[in-house]
Design a protein around this motif. Sequence first.
Motif: not given
Length: 358
Positions: A242, A247-248, A218, A211, A244-245, A214-215
């Motif tokens: 970014d 992490l995915a 960014d 989690s 989220k991308q 992601v931060d």
Amino acid sequence: MNDNLNENQEPDGSESRFNTIIKPGSSIAQPQTPPVFESWMDPQPEAVKPILPVYVEPIPAVFEPEIRPIQTAVSGESIIYEAPRQKNNQKKPGFWLVMLCLILIFIFFFTPVRVTTLVLGIDWRPSDSPWLGRSDTMILTTIPPVLPQVSMLSIPRDLWVTIPNHYDNRINTAHYFAELTTPGSGMQAAKEAVEANFGIKVNYAVRIKFSGFVDIVDAFGGVTVNLPEAMSGLEAGPNHLDGKQALAFVRDRKSGDDFFRQERGQLFIASAIKEVLNPLKWPRIPAVLAVAAANIDTDLPIWLWPRTAYALIFSAVKGFDAHTLDRSMVTPWVTDDGAQVLAPNWAIMNPLIEELFK
């Protein structure tokens, strides 16, 4: 007589040879004055003897030399030179302090000690425990002696091993069970699981929450990943991701199995470190550090951070020595409980482990 003759002419009209007046500037050669010879009987001046300097032995360095003025040469006198002061060749304390600092820096960055660190990506969910979760990403890194080259070995999360003080299970559960029983002990338990099964010494560990991942991305303004081929829904070539991308991308299992996931994780790490070298990203570093402080935990001592950072940057430029436990090193297996795991083939894995970490 011919009255028309002038004073410079002969009676026959020719120019007189005796009464010719030589005017200034005339081209007629002037008569030369006969040289005057001095008599050899005249007394000759006495030859002047050269004045030779007298060298004075230099005064030993232990004595303070006496300051004496230089005497001007006068006929019949000798020139006395002042003995030059001898320079003190002793080095000042500041010189030795600088040399000591340079030696310590050299030893610090190129110390002949191997440093092996386990990197953990924690699948943390909001709960009472700040770090309770499985280590779904496990990358074993090492910095060999002298050469600042980082080697990486990704460990499949489904690798079936013996967990110390527990029982056989997936290797990613070592962190979870330790945090469940004793909060804060997850990193040590994960290191012990790797040491017990891989037969190597793991010095330190670093864990990061997915989690928070992601931060962090960014806060850094995203990361550009240059893909050699299309994967995880992204085209080949540079792709700016970014949080989220990103992490995915590193956790995607739909477009491939866990082996592809390991390769993508290593590729993203190398791309993220290269972003640090971009001066346009440097103003964002304070914000990144603030976010990282809340989402990253490590027992790596602070005095090793500069050497580790130097090795990471060096490897990002020159290329990481990246490895994975490929399909030939494991055997898919289903446990009695129906869990699909990977049984290690130690006979094939051990040569690679010894090459990288011993």
